[in-house]
Structures are given as C-alpha cells and as structure tokens.
Design a protein around this motif. Structure first.
Motif, PDB file in Angstrom:
ATOM      1  N   LYS A  95       0.697  38.247  -4.179  1.00 17.98           N
ATOM      2  CA  LYS A  95       0.560  37.928  -2.747  1.00 17.98           C
ATOM      3  C   LYS A  95      -0.919  37.659  -2.454  1.00 17.98           C
ATOM      4  O   LYS A  95      -1.643  38.529  -1.956  1.00 17.98           O
TER       5      LYS A  95
ATOM      6  N   GLU B  53      -2.859  38.609   0.873  1.00 13.71           N
ATOM      7  CA  GLU B  53      -3.154  40.025   1.078  1.00 13.71           C
ATOM      8  C   GLU B  53      -4.171  40.526   0.068  1.00 13.71           C
ATOM      9  O   GLU B  53      -5.135  41.208   0.417  1.00 13.71           O
TER      10      GLU B  53
ATOM     11  N   GLU C 237      -1.838  40.171   8.151  1.00  9.67           N
ATOM     12  CA  GLU C 237      -0.993  39.646   7.078  1.00  9.67           C
ATOM     13  C   GLU C 237       0.247  40.512   6.889  1.00  9.67           C
ATOM     14  O   GLU C 237       1.339  40.001   6.632  1.00  9.67           O
TER      15      GLU C 237
ATOM     16  N   ARG D 225       4.002  39.112   7.277  1.00 10.45           N
ATOM     17  CA  ARG D 225       4.987  39.209   6.203  1.00 10.45           C
ATOM     18  C   ARG D 225       6.350  39.649   6.703  1.00 10.45           C
ATOM     19  O   ARG D 225       7.389  39.239   6.198  1.00 10.45           O
ATOM     20  N   GLU D 226       6.344  40.488   7.748  1.00 10.81           N
ATOM     21  CA  GLU D 226       7.596  41.034   8.264  1.00 10.81           C
ATOM     22  C   GLU D 226       8.206  40.197   9.388  1.00 10.81           C
ATOM     23  O   GLU D 226       9.270  40.539   9.903  1.00 10.81           O
TER      24      GLU D 226
ATOM     25  N   HIS E  53       3.771  49.629   4.821  1.00 14.69           N
ATOM     26  CA  HIS E  53       2.622  49.245   4.002  1.00 14.69           C
ATOM     27  C   HIS E  53       1.630  50.387   3.803  1.00 14.69           C
ATOM     28  O   HIS E  53       0.538  50.168   3.280  1.00 14.69           O
TER      29      HIS E  53
ATOM     30  N   TYR F 159       2.111  45.262  -5.849  1.00 14.09           N
ATOM     31  CA  TYR F 159       2.047  43.832  -6.142  1.00 14.09           C
ATOM     32  C   TYR F 159       2.464  43.502  -7.575  1.00 14.09           C
ATOM     33  O   TYR F 159       2.476  42.339  -7.969  1.00 14.09           O
TER      34      TYR F 159
END
Length: 337
Positions: free
Chosen positions: A69, A72, A124, A128-129, A231, A303
C-alpha cells in the motif's frame, strides 16, 4: 538574569549580545577522566545516533521491500525519517556549537513535515475505508460539537484542522529562515531573551505554532477515533505525540533555565556545553527509545501478504519526492475534497 532582560548597550546605544557566538568549546577542567564534557558528549550522542539510524533504516527498508500500500507506507517512511534527521542534526550541533543556531531551527521544519505526513496518513486510513474518499467521508461526517456553540459541517471541521496542522511546517520554515538571517545580522542572540533580539520572538512564534498544530491533530484523532480503530492509531499517535510533546516542553524548560541562569558554565562545563551540548544530548538519548518503539507503532506486518509487492524503488523515490508535501502546504483541499 530576567526572562526579558540580559543585554548590554554599546557605545552607539545599540543593544549588544552579552556573549560571543565564538564559544569556548572546551571547559577548563575535564568532565570524566581526561575527557572534556564536549568529547564525552560527542561519544555518547554519536552512539545514540548510530543506534537510531540503524533501527529506523531497517524499519524503512522492510516497508520499502513489502510495498503493498504505497500511499500509506511512503507516508510512514516520511514519519520515520524524523528520528534520524532529528538525531543527526542534534549531533552536528554538539560537534559544531558555533553553527548550532543556524542548523537547529531546521529540526522544527522536519518535525512540521513529519506531523503533516502523519495527518495525511490518517486521511489515507479514512480513504481506504470509504469508496468516495476523504471528500465523500467528510461530506457526511458529523463532527464533535462544542458545548454552547453551533455545530459545523464535516467539511468545515476538516478544513479547520487541516489549516491548523499545515500552518506549522510553513511557520517553522519561516522561523528557520528568519533565524539564519537574524543570526547573520547579529540580532538573534541565543544567550538572551531580551525583546531587542530576535531569539525570544522567534521562540514564541514557534511555540504557539506547534501548540496549535498538536492540539488540532489531537482533535482530529479524537473526532475520528471510532473510524480509525482498525488501524491501531493510538500507538502511532503516541509515538509521534511524545516526540513533539517532549521537544515542545524541553524548549520551554531550557529557555527558562538559561533565562534564570540555573544552567550556567562551570569549571567542567563550557558555555557551548550549557547552551548547546546538554539540550541536544538529551534529544539524542531520547530518540533511542522512540526508535525502539517505532517498529511496533509503524509495524510492517499489516502490509505483508501473498500479493506481489510494488518495486522498492517507488518507495525510495516517493520518500524524497516533495510534491505531495508541497501540494498540501499550498492547497486547503486534498484528496477530492
């Protein structure tokens, strides 16, 4: 020495800095064994810098080689870069105390850019959500309401936090440039908080600016806490907040200590040691536990997956590419807002 005092007046009536910028680097007596405090300081702070750079380099390398990603992870790498930059700049100030006034204000610039990158990282996570991105999210977001004050829209709430956060790197850059200019013109005077010198004014401006930015990032985090929970933002916020918070508190503490002559030269401590060496030794030492905490707070584990990773070159190029930061600093809207 009064907080706003300590200056002398020259024959022409102009205020003169009470101490020379050409520090006596070595004290009259050794600090430990045959070592002066300056030499001891360089050894200890240099070791701390080495540890910090090693730990953070490994963390950044792992993110670069597990680039799933990029939007991020490149921001995470920019945040991580704060620690080695902070440590190296402090070490240079210890080694070259006569140049410290010119180089240390740029630490505030690093800090401001890292704070901005942290803010963009939270954005970010939000993007993403939400399929509609940050803009769509804040169009429907109901921000926290202050007691006794009318509510505002999510877009307006976001804009206020955005401006309060991004003013800091801009102000820090201005303060750094102004410090270098006033130092060259001999009107800065680190040793004095007299209102006739630029030091006190630039210090106050920097403190007010960082205070606004830190308060705003806390408000932003608190308002979006439930949306960011997946997160694990608390450890990320804590790691960054402690660095900024300690730097803020230490600046005030050392300003008071110098202003009241509590911290002053002795037989084993030179003017350079008290004004430059000790404050920056503290920074070098405290960066070590932060460096140990960063691999947990900004772990690469989320990640790592079966999908093929993007080229690590993209991460390193993105790390040094200033365009995202420049766009954020000159615009009041981001990511489709």
């Amino acid at each position: 020495m009064a907080i706003f005092g300590d200056s002398t007046e020259g024959e022409d009536g102009k205020h003169v800095c009470p101490a020379s910028a050409a520090y006596d680097i070595e004290a009259a007596e050794p600090f430990i064994g045959s070592l002066s405090f300056n030499h001891f300081n360089m050894i200890l702070s240099g070791a701390c810098v080495g540890v910090v750079c090693l730990i953070i380099s490994i963390l950044m390398f792992r993110h670069a080689t597990h680039l799933s990603k990029p939007k991020e992870q490149i921001k995470i790498m920019k945040i991580c870069l704060l620690l080695p930059l902070y440590s190296i700049t402090s070490f240079l100030a210890i080694c070259f105390p006569t140049a410290a006034v010119s180089i240390t204000p740029w630490m505030e610039v690093y800090q401001g850019l890292a704070l901005g990158s942290f803010f963009l990282l939270l954005c970010e996570f939000i993007a993403r959500e939400n399929e509609e991105g940050v803009g769509g999210f804040f169009e429907t977001f109901d921000p926290p309401k202050k007691r006794g004050k009318p509510g505002i829209s999510g877009v307006e709430w976001f804009g206020k936090q955005y401006l309060a956060i991004w003013q800091y790197p801009i102000v820090a850059l201005g303060v750094a440039i102004a410090t270098d200019i006033t130092e060259a013109l001999d009107v800065y005077c680190l040793e004095s908080n007299n209102v006739h010198f630029a030091h006190i004014w630039l210090t106050v401006i920097a403190i007010v600016s960082v205070a606004f930015a830190v308060i705003s990032i806390l408000i932003f985090y608190k308002g979006l806490k439930s949306h960011l929970q997946a997160h694990k933002p608390l450890s990320k916020l804590l790691a960054f907040k402690l660095i900024v918070g300690l730097a803020f508190i230490e600046k005030i503490i050392f300003t008071i200590l110098h202003s009241t002559s509590t911290l002053h030269p002795t037989a084993s401590l030179s003017q350079a040691d008290t004004d430059i060496g000790i404050p920056h030794l503290v920074i070098c030492i405290q960066m070590v536990p932060f460096a140990l905490f960063f691999p947990y707070a900004y772990s690469v584990t989320p990640y790592i997956g079966p999908a093929p990773y993007e080229s690590s070159n993209k991460a390193w190029i993105g790390l040094v590419n200033p365009m995202e930061i420049l766009r954020a600093m000159v615009h009041t809207r981001i990511i489709g807002l």
